[in-house]
Design an enzyme around this catalytic site. Structure first.
Site, PDB file in Angstrom:
ATOM      1  CD  GLU A   1      -2.478  -5.837   2.750  1.00  0.00           C
ATOM      2  OE1 GLU A   1      -2.683  -4.749   2.196  1.00  0.00           O
ATOM      3  OE2 GLU A   1      -3.325  -6.415   3.436  1.00  0.00           O
TER       4      GLU A   1
ATOM      5  N   GLY B   1      -0.174  -6.089  -2.888  1.00  0.00           N
ATOM      6  CA  GLY B   1       0.886  -7.069  -2.713  1.00  0.00           C
ATOM      7  C   GLY B   1       0.716  -7.793  -1.387  1.00  0.00           C
TER       8      GLY B   1
ATOM      9  CB  SER C   1      -0.860  -0.016   1.254  1.00  0.00           C
ATOM     10  OG  SER C   1      -1.651   1.130   1.280  1.00  0.00           O
ATOM     11  N   GLY C   2       0.652   2.152  -0.936  1.00  0.00           N
ATOM     12  CA  GLY C   2       1.444   3.384  -0.971  1.00  0.00           C
ATOM     13  C   GLY C   2       2.686   3.300  -1.835  1.00  0.00           C
TER      14      GLY C   2
ATOM     15  CB  SER D   1      -5.034   3.141   0.356  1.00  0.00           C
ATOM     16  OG  SER D   1      -4.923   1.759   0.260  1.00  0.00           O
ATOM     17  CB  SER D   2      -6.807   0.949  -4.776  1.00  0.00           C
ATOM     18  OG  SER D   2      -6.242   1.954  -5.556  1.00  0.00           O
TER      19      SER D   2
ATOM     20  CG  ASN E   1      -1.727   5.164  -0.199  1.00  0.00           C
ATOM     21  OD1 ASN E   1      -1.832   6.351  -0.501  1.00  0.00           O
ATOM     22  ND2 ASN E   1      -1.856   4.196  -1.075  1.00  0.00           N
TER      23      ASN E   1
ATOM     24  CB  THR F   1      -3.545   3.287  -7.963  1.00  0.00           C
ATOM     25  OG1 THR F   1      -3.880   2.207  -7.093  1.00  0.00           O
ATOM     26  CG2 THR F   1      -4.794   3.737  -8.669  1.00  0.00           C
TER      27      THR F   1
END
Length: 649
Positions: A319, A317, A35-36, A91-92, A88, A40
């Site tokens: 986690e 990815g 994340s971050g 974040s999606s 983030n 995206t």
């Protein structure tokens, strides 16, 4: 010369496009990272690259071009599917696979997308440093003048506790501006004003539902839930297009069929509140899916032929957090499969080339390392099967589920282990993934997986006047008064679709699609946790390399021959090392052999193929040094000759 440049996002996109045009194979680009890390953002870059270089040039007057539409799906998806998390700001909270279709001449001819696993738990609970989906704050930003009025909203977001449990503003996000982009994007994508407002109303309906959960009061000995003040309920019913009295009644006393009789089942306040929360989450998720379907309808131009496509996968990815729950195990399971895909692709291709070039090479199977873990998830009586069985078993609890997992898996599968008490002392089990061992806490998984809905309310909504909500629940059986006449057998009640089985079906489809394409990989890495430009935290970066399989990739390269050179190129660069022998050699292969004999390179360090020389890792650097030494001696010889001549004159 593209391979000599540092990696670039456009180079990968161009490589995929050229690959599609030259070989006629569908391509895929897999973008993964934490994340971050910028997945995206990179996905947007890839899509706008294709939209720019392959634009079809066709457009009707007054209508947006296909390229614009493809790029415009983004503000809508980001508003309804992205949220601020601890790591983030944007974040999606879902994964997506976007396919961009091309016609025979390589011009854009449409696109479609599939979304995976929208995180629903965020809708009814946020941590103190996080925020719910952007859409709620966008609607409250006053950008669209009459919107609050139509959605029956007040002026203060704090009035709606569902969406104000964490942060309510984010410094890096301008909600007003985002709302403007999303509103314009709806127009570009061909939503009618009514459809657009229905999406907003469904979103607002969820905010009111949160307040409605606080209105239930216990009455009598049984603590039967009732609503005394129905202000919030009236708003919910108005937005959902149903009757308020009946709605309150069915939330407090849902109908059940016992034998042939319908009975009303009493419920406590917490049951009624959970029932409202379940419907609220379902409305949001189903609205999101319908927005995606509507975008897909707009992005497909039926007049244009679709010959090939390039798919772009943007998915979370691997986690590992301090507390790992249902969402984490789903994501880590996907990554296990994607990593296996990466290994198989990378090494199968590499090894095929060795065979083609006639090297004596025993094939090594690198995909198998991950197969054990995947089997543990997928096989009968594996993790997912036990999970599924417990979810459908009426008396199952977290404790029985945990006990059943340990009985069936511990000791039988090497990848299933006892949990590590640090950082989460309450974790129930651990899974040894390719990247690391992760301890999972299975509290509340069974409820999340069943995701129960109040059928009586669903039936009301299906017969209500909000067209978009009717469409949202079109595939839900609801609670028909007359049992539908089917093939004489007893009908299994409910959809029977758990979240995990739906997700596994989606994942299997995705993997089937990916195995039919030629993949390209982009790994995104977060350099530091403080969002500082240029800041590097080595430990964090190494951890990500371990998780995203880069280290595994390097290990495989070291076993093989990562550096290759065509014979003519080798001859022109290194003939100085054995000029006489190269001149005598019959062909380029013999010349290369002669050079390598002269410098006495160990036979294990290189191989001669049919068209290329193959070197082990690091040998090319050694070759360069030998060449430079040789050039040095030649120059010294030349200089000494010239100086001797000059001094004798």
């Amino acid at each position: 010369r593209r391979n000599e440049c540092p990696p670039h996002i456009f180079a990968i996109a161009e490589g995929a496009y050229q690959g599609m045009m030259n070989s006629g194979c569908n391509q895929s680009i897999l973008i993964t990272g934490e994340s971050g890390a910028g997945k995206t953002e990179n996905t947007k870059k890839v899509i706008s690259y294709f939209a720019t270089i392959c634009s079809s040039g066709k457009r009707k007057e007054g209508e947006a071009s296909l390229e614009d539409k493809i790029v415009q799906t983004n503000p809508v998806l980001e508003a309804w599917g992205n949220a601020k998390t601890v790591r983030n700001d944007n974040s999606s909270r879902f994964g997506k696979f976007i396919r961009i279709h091309f016609n025979a001449s390589g011009k854009l001819s449409g696109a479609d997308m599939v979304v995976y696993l929208l995180e629903k738990s965020r809708l009814t609970y946020q941590q103190p440093l996080e925020r719910c989906y952007h859409s709620f704050y966008n609607i409250m930003s006053d950008q669209v003048p009459d919107l609050k009025e139509k959605c029956l909203l007040s002026n203060d977001i704090m009035d709606y506790w569902y969406v104000s449990q964490g942060k309510i503003t984010v410094p890096s996000i301008d909600d007003k501006e985002d709302m403007m982009f999303a509103d314009q994007a709806f127009d570009v994508l061909g939503f009618t004003p009514d459809e657009k407002y229905e999406v907003y109303k469904n979103t607002a309906c969820m905010m009111h539902m949160g307040n409605m959960t606080k209105d239930f009061v216990p009455v009598g000995k049984e603590e039967q839930a009732e609503i005394k003040n129905d202000n919030n309920a009236v708003k919910v019913a108005a937005l959902a297009g149903i009757d308020v009295e009946w709605m309150i009644n069915y939330f407090c006393k849902p109908k059940l069929k016992v034998g042939t009789e319908w009975v009303s089942k009493g419920s406590t306040c917490s049951n009624a509140a959970n029932s409202v929360a379940g419907i609220a989450r379902a409305i949001y998720e189903r609205t999101f899916r319908i927005v995606v379907d509507k975008c897909n309808d707009t992005l497909i131009d039926p007049t244009m032929k679709k010959v090939q496509y390039i798919g772009v996968l943007d998915i979370a990815g691997f986690e590992i957090f301090d507390y790992n729950g249902f969402e984490q195990i789903c994501i880590n399971y996907v990554n296990e499969k994607l990593q296996q895909f990466f290994n198989q692709h990378m090494f199968t291709l590499e090894q095929e080339e060795y065979v083609r070039e006639g090297l004596d090479w025993a094939n090594v199977d690198f995909g198998m390392d991950l197969q054990k873990c995947i089997d543990m998830f997928e096989k009968p009586m594996g993790l997912l099967a036990v999970f599924e069985e417990e979810s459908l078993f009426p008396k199952a609890t977290d404790a029985t589920f945990c006990e059943k997992l340990h009985t069936n898996l511990l000791g039988k599968w090497p990848n299933f282990a006892k949990p590590n008490p640090r950082p989460d002392p309450d974790a129930h089990f651990a899974v040894i993934h390719y990247a690391a061992t992760v301890s999972y806490n299975l509290t509340g998984w069974l409820e999340k997986n069943k995701d129960p809905l109040n059928d009586t309310i669903v039936e009301m909504i299906k017969n209500g006047s909000n067209a978009l909500m009717v469409q949202c629940f079109a595939d839900h059986p609801g609670q028909p008064i007359e049992a539908p006449k089917d093939d004489g057998g007893r009908k299994k009640k409910g959809g029977g679709k758990t979240v995990s089985s739906y997700f596994k079906g989606q994942l299997d489809d995705l993997m089937t699609t990916l195995y039919k394409t030629e993949p390209h990989f982009i790994r995104c890495v977060v350099p530091n946790t403080h969002k500082i430009p240029g800041g590097v935290e080595p430990g964090l970066i190494m951890h990500q390399y371990q998780c995203n399989g880069v280290l595994a990739g390097i290990a495989i390269c070291r076993k093989g021959f990562p550096n290759k050179m065509m014979y003519p190129e080798f001859k022109s660069r290194y003939n100085i090392l054995a000029a006489k022998l190269v001149a005598k050699a019959k062909n380029d292969k013999a010349a290369a052999g002669a050079v390598l004999d002269v410098i006495q390179l160990d036979k294990e360090k290189f191989r001669l193929g049919h068209t290329k020389v193959f070197f082990r890792a690091g040998i090319l650097g050694f070759m360069e040094e030998v060449r430079e030494d040789k050039i040095g001696t030649v120059l010294a010889w030349l200089q000494s000759g010239a100086r001797g001549k000059a001094s004798r004159m």
